[in-house]
Design an enzyme around this catalytic site. Sequence first.
Site, PDB file in Angstrom:
ATOM      1  N   SER A   1      38.234  45.347  41.572  1.00  0.00           N
ATOM      2  CA  SER A   1      39.427  45.009  42.314  1.00  0.00           C
ATOM      3  C   SER A   1      39.269  43.796  43.231  1.00  0.00           C
ATOM      4  O   SER A   1      40.256  43.287  43.761  1.00  0.00           O
ATOM      5  CB  SER A   1      39.860  46.217  43.163  1.00  0.00           C
ATOM      6  OG  SER A   1      38.877  46.538  44.142  1.00  0.00           O
TER       7      SER A   1
ATOM      8  N   SER B   1      34.077  47.449  41.803  1.00  0.00           N
ATOM      9  CA  SER B   1      35.020  46.415  42.232  1.00  0.00           C
ATOM     10  C   SER B   1      34.400  45.161  42.830  1.00  0.00           C
ATOM     11  O   SER B   1      35.092  44.167  43.014  1.00  0.00           O
ATOM     12  CB  SER B   1      36.023  47.004  43.226  1.00  0.00           C
ATOM     13  OG  SER B   1      36.927  47.855  42.580  1.00  0.00           O
TER      14      SER B   1
ATOM     15  N   LYS C   1      38.909  40.081  51.493  1.00  0.00           N
ATOM     16  CA  LYS C   1      39.734  40.843  50.566  1.00  0.00           C
ATOM     17  C   LYS C   1      40.927  41.457  51.292  1.00  0.00           C
ATOM     18  O   LYS C   1      40.778  42.013  52.392  1.00  0.00           O
ATOM     19  CB  LYS C   1      38.871  41.930  49.911  1.00  0.00           C
ATOM     20  CG  LYS C   1      39.558  42.727  48.814  1.00  0.00           C
ATOM     21  CD  LYS C   1      38.581  43.713  48.194  1.00  0.00           C
ATOM     22  CE  LYS C   1      39.226  44.546  47.105  1.00  0.00           C
ATOM     23  NZ  LYS C   1      38.273  45.513  46.492  1.00  0.00           N
TER      24      LYS C   1
END
Length: 474
Positions: A157, A181, A82
């Site tokens: 996210s 997330s 990420k």
Amino acid sequence: MMSEDLLYLTATEALKRFADKTLSPVELLDAQIARAEATADSINAFTYTHFDEARESAKASEARWVKGAPAGCLDGLPVAIKDESYIAGKPTSGGSLILKDFVAETTSPMNERILNEGAIVHARTATPEFSCAGITWSRLWGVTRNPWNTQMTPGGSSGGSAASLALGTSSLATGSDIGGSIRIPASCCGLVGYKPPYGRNPDDPPFNLDFYCHTGPLARSVSDAILLQNIMCGPHPLDIATLYPKLTLPTRYPDIKGWKIALSLDLGSYTLDEDVRRNTLAAADLFRDLGATVEEVDIGWGPEILDACMDYLTHLFGGALAGELEEHGDLMTSYCRDFAEKAMGSSAQTFVGSLETAGQAYLKLGPLLERYDCLICPTNALPAVPADFDPSRDKVEVSGRQVRPELGWVMTTPFNMMSRCPVISVPSGFAANGVPTGLQIIAPTYRDEIAMQAAMAYETACGGWFGNGQRPTI
């Protein structure tokens, strides 16, 4: 092997094939890169890519596997990271124009562990600006879309990580979860996403000290999630919150015959989409078929839970963003700026009130998890919102009821408040629009193995995911 089957190999199966020399790390990486390049415009899962460097690493890994001497338990496996955590010498943007030229000087603890096991980081995955939304788009990187239905979000996210796994462009991916997330995108994209209990996995300061915040794995199977979790977890000298000793999860578990499982469809106050309701009830029936007793319960929670969660996140997380307003407010994406501006009106009393609500909430959940082996509930109340949904501007309805646009359509955030409870999200089916739905399995505090045992039994009964006929049409 057909190239599509190659893309959807689980990480554990790919490693077995590296070992028996029926698959090369180069072959796997090349297939993933080809798919990533073909879908870059339509899905937009990746931000920075390191394909040339990754190919060189794959060749070196192939040579080690030929000699039977892998460098670690992820040697040659493409792992997408990420775009918020750090790898020294590599750019990290956090999805923000503010950081578009930032190059990290250090490596985040979890990334250090992944790299030390021989993983190949071929790409960084898209995230909303500073990971502050349940969708994935930003002014810097544009819109990331759900491979199952490109009109819809992959969640956020960690949306780029989830989209990549659903596409077959990575074998494993990392996520972080401060309001859902990891689990929101796992549900939206038909994946396994694990929020370990607070302190299990290391993180960077200051959010390693935020008990809502967790790093964890996203994967296409429970075994893969366990593989990555076992690498990420354990005490780290740079994170005072990490727990000793390291917990290594088993990869095999007994059945769950005789278990008592609590079911909450709405956690006391959420409105459910009918497809989500149907798939959740079907999942409950599957647990019954496995020999468990499943009973619907009333936890005793109400809308005050989500309100307090948002108060906490606005005060602490929004407060961290508010420091950027004066100098960089004009560069911020709309939802991020809105979040930061709301934090300016938060008070210490509001923050303490959120902690009081958390304490009262666990007075109800704790005894429930003494009477039952685990709790199950939907992951998201709505399969997904549109890919370009803006929580600072747009409205969202679930079954005709308007809900909070930030996180009112997901059911993850209460378990960031209940942060010591391990929670795993597994696929529960599909909605009429083709978007997957998810089921959360909540275990008692720090009983990670309970969550994994239930998830493994459920996955085995389902026959796994991403088999033929269960893949997005690209």
